[in-house]
Design a protein around this motif. Structure first.
Motif, mmCIF file in Angstrom:
data_model
loop_
_atom_site.group_PDB
_atom_site.id
_atom_site.type_symbol
_atom_site.label_atom_id
_atom_site.label_comp_id
_atom_site.label_asym_id
_atom_site.label_seq_id
_atom_site.Cartn_x
_atom_site.Cartn_y
_atom_site.Cartn_z
ATOM 1 N N PRO A 12 -32.075 3.916 -46.760
ATOM 2 C CA PRO A 12 -31.763 3.372 -48.093
ATOM 3 C C PRO A 12 -30.293 3.002 -48.302
ATOM 4 O O PRO A 12 -29.982 2.164 -49.144
ATOM 5 C CB PRO A 12 -32.162 4.507 -49.047
ATOM 6 N N PHE A 13 -29.363 3.596 -47.553
ATOM 7 C CA PHE A 13 -27.953 3.332 -47.832
ATOM 8 C C PHE A 13 -27.150 2.795 -46.654
ATOM 9 O O PHE A 13 -25.946 2.569 -46.790
ATOM 10 C CB PHE A 13 -27.264 4.587 -48.400
ATOM 11 N N LYS A 14 -27.777 2.537 -45.530
ATOM 12 C CA LYS A 14 -26.986 2.089 -44.373
ATOM 13 C C LYS A 14 -26.335 0.734 -44.620
ATOM 14 O O LYS A 14 -25.228 0.488 -44.140
ATOM 15 C CB LYS A 14 -27.818 2.095 -43.093
ATOM 16 N N ASP A 15 -26.981 -0.147 -45.402
ATOM 17 C CA ASP A 15 -26.362 -1.440 -45.725
ATOM 18 C C ASP A 15 -25.131 -1.257 -46.607
ATOM 19 O O ASP A 15 -24.165 -2.006 -46.496
ATOM 20 C CB ASP A 15 -27.371 -2.367 -46.404
ATOM 21 N N GLU A 32 -19.391 -3.328 -38.233
ATOM 22 C CA GLU A 32 -20.572 -2.852 -37.510
ATOM 23 C C GLU A 32 -20.230 -1.622 -36.670
ATOM 24 O O GLU A 32 -21.005 -0.661 -36.628
ATOM 25 C CB GLU A 32 -21.118 -3.969 -36.612
ATOM 26 N N ASP A 33 -19.074 -1.661 -36.007
ATOM 27 C CA ASP A 33 -18.641 -0.506 -35.216
ATOM 28 C C ASP A 33 -18.454 0.723 -36.098
ATOM 29 O O ASP A 33 -18.848 1.835 -35.737
ATOM 30 C CB ASP A 33 -17.331 -0.816 -34.477
ATOM 31 N N GLU A 37 -20.522 4.134 -35.847
ATOM 32 C CA GLU A 37 -19.818 5.397 -35.601
ATOM 33 C C GLU A 37 -20.186 6.449 -36.652
ATOM 34 O O GLU A 37 -20.418 7.607 -36.323
ATOM 35 C CB GLU A 37 -18.307 5.155 -35.583
ATOM 36 N N VAL A 38 -20.247 6.041 -37.904
ATOM 37 C CA VAL A 38 -20.601 6.981 -38.973
ATOM 38 C C VAL A 38 -22.037 7.468 -38.788
ATOM 39 O O VAL A 38 -22.322 8.662 -38.953
ATOM 40 C CB VAL A 38 -20.397 6.336 -40.364
ATOM 41 N N LEU A 39 -22.935 6.566 -38.426
ATOM 42 C CA LEU A 39 -24.328 6.977 -38.215
ATOM 43 C C LEU A 39 -24.454 7.937 -37.032
ATOM 44 O O LEU A 39 -25.235 8.888 -37.089
ATOM 45 C CB LEU A 39 -25.217 5.747 -38.023
ATOM 46 N N VAL A 40 -23.668 7.717 -35.996
ATOM 47 C CA VAL A 40 -23.664 8.650 -34.864
ATOM 48 C C VAL A 40 -23.156 10.018 -35.309
ATOM 49 O O VAL A 40 -23.719 11.060 -34.956
ATOM 50 C CB VAL A 40 -22.824 8.095 -33.687
ATOM 51 N N ARG A 41 -22.091 10.000 -36.091
ATOM 52 C CA ARG A 41 -21.546 11.278 -36.581
ATOM 53 C C ARG A 41 -22.549 11.993 -37.481
ATOM 54 O O ARG A 41 -22.654 13.225 -37.442
ATOM 55 C CB ARG A 41 -20.236 11.035 -37.325
ATOM 56 N N LYS A 64 -15.478 5.622 -45.525
ATOM 57 C CA LYS A 64 -14.153 5.346 -46.100
ATOM 58 C C LYS A 64 -13.064 5.936 -45.219
ATOM 59 O O LYS A 64 -12.102 5.251 -44.863
ATOM 60 C CB LYS A 64 -14.068 5.927 -47.510
ATOM 61 N N ASN A 65 -13.231 7.183 -44.828
ATOM 62 C CA ASN A 65 -12.217 7.846 -44.008
ATOM 63 C C ASN A 65 -12.081 7.201 -42.633
ATOM 64 O O ASN A 65 -10.969 7.005 -42.131
ATOM 65 C CB ASN A 65 -12.520 9.340 -43.876
ATOM 66 N N TYR A 66 -13.206 6.837 -42.027
ATOM 67 C CA TYR A 66 -13.162 6.183 -40.722
ATOM 68 C C TYR A 66 -12.429 4.846 -40.831
ATOM 69 O O TYR A 66 -11.587 4.516 -39.994
ATOM 70 C CB TYR A 66 -14.585 5.978 -40.175
ATOM 71 N N CYS A 67 -12.753 4.076 -41.859
ATOM 72 C CA CYS A 67 -12.117 2.764 -42.041
ATOM 73 C C CYS A 67 -10.616 2.916 -42.294
ATOM 74 O O CYS A 67 -9.811 2.133 -41.768
ATOM 75 C CB CYS A 67 -12.769 2.001 -43.181
ATOM 76 N N LEU A 68 -10.239 3.894 -43.090
ATOM 77 C CA LEU A 68 -8.817 4.121 -43.330
ATOM 78 C C LEU A 68 -8.109 4.490 -42.036
ATOM 79 O O LEU A 68 -6.989 4.018 -41.777
ATOM 80 C CB LEU A 68 -8.623 5.213 -44.384
ATOM 81 N N ASP A 69 -8.756 5.294 -41.207
ATOM 82 C CA ASP A 69 -8.180 5.628 -39.900
ATOM 83 C C ASP A 69 -8.007 4.375 -39.052
ATOM 84 O O ASP A 69 -6.991 4.200 -38.379
ATOM 85 C CB ASP A 69 -9.052 6.641 -39.162
ATOM 86 N N GLN A 70 -9.003 3.508 -39.079
ATOM 87 C CA GLN A 70 -8.918 2.266 -38.298
ATOM 88 C C GLN A 70 -7.801 1.366 -38.807
ATOM 89 O O GLN A 70 -7.086 0.745 -38.026
ATOM 90 C CB GLN A 70 -10.255 1.504 -38.347
ATOM 91 N N LEU A 71 -7.659 1.308 -40.125
ATOM 92 C CA LEU A 71 -6.604 0.469 -40.701
ATOM 93 C C LEU A 71 -5.219 0.998 -40.349
ATOM 94 O O LEU A 71 -4.270 0.223 -40.239
ATOM 95 C CB LEU A 71 -6.772 0.375 -42.222
ATOM 96 N N LYS A 72 -5.121 2.296 -40.170
ATOM 97 C CA LYS A 72 -3.838 2.895 -39.822
ATOM 98 C C LYS A 72 -3.520 2.757 -38.346
ATOM 99 O O LYS A 72 -2.369 2.870 -37.936
ATOM 100 C CB LYS A 72 -3.824 4.376 -40.210
#
Length: 171
Positions: A12-15, A32-33, A37-41, A64-72
């Motif tokens: 219901p929320f993966k999109d 997509e990556d 990654e979040v779904l694997v976690r 959100k946290n993963y994306c912020l890490d990627q942006l950094k």
């Protein structure tokens, strides 16, 4: 929890996870990556997912946290927040160009907002999250979320009025 149960929980929320990642990372491939990654976690935590009140809120926070890490990280220094979900396939070329220009202008206005206001605007107006959910995902007070959203809307409204009223106001 088996694989089928896990899929039923996240479907219901993966999109929404992808859209949040796309909003933050711009690149479809990066989004997509991030989603994968979040779904694997989440799968790695599948034995403890039942202890959470909202797996969706957990997943959104993780995204959100993963994306912020990627942006950094160094490899993401050129990314910026953009939103491209609108296409009108039956409009004339002139209308399409006009819509595209308006969308680019709106994106620019949104991109000029502080990061926190952009995220809150995304979660509230596009993902249609409740204030309590946004507060939980962003680890903020619900009142602070309301204030930030109000400020973001006010800034956008002022910029729109400034642009549309240009040269039409009597001094």
């Amino acid at each position: 929890m088996n694989q089928n149960e896990f899929v039923q929980i996240i479907t219901p929320f993966k999109d929404k996870l992808f859209r949040l990642a796309k909003r933050m990372l711009v690149s479809t491939e990066e989004a997509e990556d991030a989603t994968q990654e979040v779904l694997v976690r989440l799968w790695n935590k599948n034995s403890s997912l039942e202890q959470y009140n909202s797996v969706e809120a957990l997943a959104m926070t993780m995204t959100k946290n993963y994306c912020l890490d990627q942006l950094k990280s160094k490899r993401a220094t050129n990314l910026q927040i953009v939103h491209n979900n609108y296409q009108d396939k039956q409009a004339s070329v002139e209308t399409q160009i006009e819509h595209q220009n308006t969308l680019q202008w709106a994106e620019k206005l949104i991109n000029d907002l502080p990061e926190q206001q952009r995220l809150i605007l995304q979660l509230r107006e596009i993902e249609e999250y409740e204030f309590s959910e946004i507060a939980q995902v962003l680890e903020m007070n619900e009142t602070a979320v309301r204030v930030a959203l109000s400020r973001a809307r006010k800034t956008l409204r002022e910029q729109i009025e400034k642009t549309h009223n240009y040269g039409t106001q009597v001094s």
